[in-house]
Design an enzyme around this catalytic site. Sequence first.
Site, PDB file in Angstrom:
ATOM      1  N   GLU A 136      -0.362   4.029   1.581  1.00 37.43           N
ATOM      2  CA  GLU A 136       0.291   3.877   3.183  1.00 37.43           C
ATOM      3  C   GLU A 136       1.311   3.489   4.037  1.00 37.43           C
ATOM      4  OE1 GLU A 136      -2.451   5.966   4.283  1.00 37.43           O
ATOM      5  OE2 GLU A 136      -1.756   4.433   6.281  1.00 37.43           O
ATOM      6  N   SER A 145       0.903  -1.116  -0.162  1.00 35.01           N
ATOM      7  CA  SER A 145       0.078  -0.024   0.345  1.00 35.01           C
ATOM      8  C   SER A 145       0.785   0.964   0.179  1.00 35.01           C
ATOM      9  CB  SER A 145      -0.602  -0.068   1.072  1.00 35.01           C
ATOM     10  OG  SER A 145      -1.541   1.156   1.704  1.00 35.01           O
ATOM     11  N   TYR A 166      -1.567  -0.002  11.141  1.00 33.04           N
ATOM     12  CA  TYR A 166      -2.010  -1.015   9.206  1.00 33.04           C
ATOM     13  C   TYR A 166      -0.308  -0.434   8.111  1.00 33.04           C
ATOM     14  CZ  TYR A 166      -4.272  -0.859   4.438  1.00 33.04           C
ATOM     15  OH  TYR A 166      -3.827  -1.388   3.098  1.00 33.04           O
TER      16      TYR A 166
END
Length: 363
Positions: free
Chosen positions: A153, A151, A175
């Site tokens: 992220e 990701s 996460y």
Amino acid sequence: MPRRDHIGGWSQGLEIILTRRALITGITGQDGTYLARHLLAAGYDVYGMVRGQNSPSARCGRQVHPDVRLVNGDLMDQSSLISAVDRVRPDEIYNLGALSYVPTSWRQPNTTAEITGTGVVRMLEAVRIVAGITSSRTPGPSRPRFYQASSSEMFGKVRETPQNELTPFHPRSPYGVAKVFGHYTVQNYRESYGMYAVSGMLFNHESPIRGPEFVTRKVSLGAAAVKLGLRDSLRLGNLMAERDWGFAGDYVRGMSMMLAQDEPDDYVLGTGIAHSVRELVELAFAHVDLDWRDHVVLDEALQRPAEVDLLCADATKAQQRLGWKPTVYFEELVGMMVDSDLRLLSGPQCSEGGVIRELADLW
Ligand code: NAP
Ligand code: GDD
């Protein structure tokens, strides 16, 4: 016309021609749904892993495609993953399962680490054990291909803009930290065992079936609900955050392209254009002839403990090596989502109040 191929590894070189077989974890999620459709259309036998009676999505009645065969398995449970891989003997494995909503990861950091992080090790171990891959770095005849849903992220507090495959990681949430762990684990299994394992470093991608907790869907549902007189307002957090939003259908095509390369490698996928949450809200409400300022309420409680301010992809490598490029951009995506939610909220499901009640709980 189904695509038929020599069976990759599991037949140990037997000249049997079989339809290719894919196993998808996270089949009940947005990407699992789009990927299953894409692979079925390409002639694959598609198996989807579900958490059996514990699956919240199954409880909510989300439908998996009727042609997808279901197998039980949980990323928290090693034995179940070995059984699933052994039963399916897939040529391609797509590990999309995760606890994927960022705010939940602060509330449940241990569970996030277990599912989103250590779950990757468990899936890779299941594939390694069932395929009989040992510590030798020379890949054996059995070489199933593994895709990991990494990701954007992971870039978090970004060191450069736009972000590419070489941009350093600085995750900002449990996460993001778990995804970094999964990403490096894939790289390590590739280097340790010669496994065909790749990570797609995907920027935000959305669709009409995006989970209602994510901001694009929350806004498209909110704009549609206000337009239809079902709600007056929509509460939101940080309007200044910027994301590179694309369409999920384009991104699952990219996942499949990554596994079709001769050699495994990691790729960034994104549109290369960032927009703010404020622009998203403005566009969605304008699409239904409303002024967002009359309806959006800022709520401090929706601010995150640590925010990712800006994500914007440099997908040059995927464009040049895979020939991948997006077909849907921000304006079309937002219009598509709002139109879909107008239909959804006007339909029979809503007269029973199910969708709205579910949303009221979330909002
Ligand atoms: P999603 O809609 O939230 O779906 C997540 C899936 O993971 C669901 O099918 C869920 O199954 C499954 N899952 C949760 N816990 C599990 C467990 N213990 N064992 C097995 N499966 C479990 O996510 P998505 O948007 O499709 O994203 C797919 C993947 O890409 C995720 O890994 C996400 O982190 C990653 N990703 C997404 C984006 C994006 O913008 N969409 C961008 C980059 C990376 P249940 O139905 O049983 O809960
Ligand atoms: N969800 C949500 N709800 N986000 C809000 C809200 C709100 O009410 N108000 C503002 N935002 C801001 C968030 O603070 C964040 O900066 C941005 O909107 C996007 O939030 P999400 O849609 O929840 O997505 P995300 O960027 O945190 O994570 C998604 O994309 C990642 C890839 O970059 C998820 O799909 C992750 O699983 C994925 O890895």
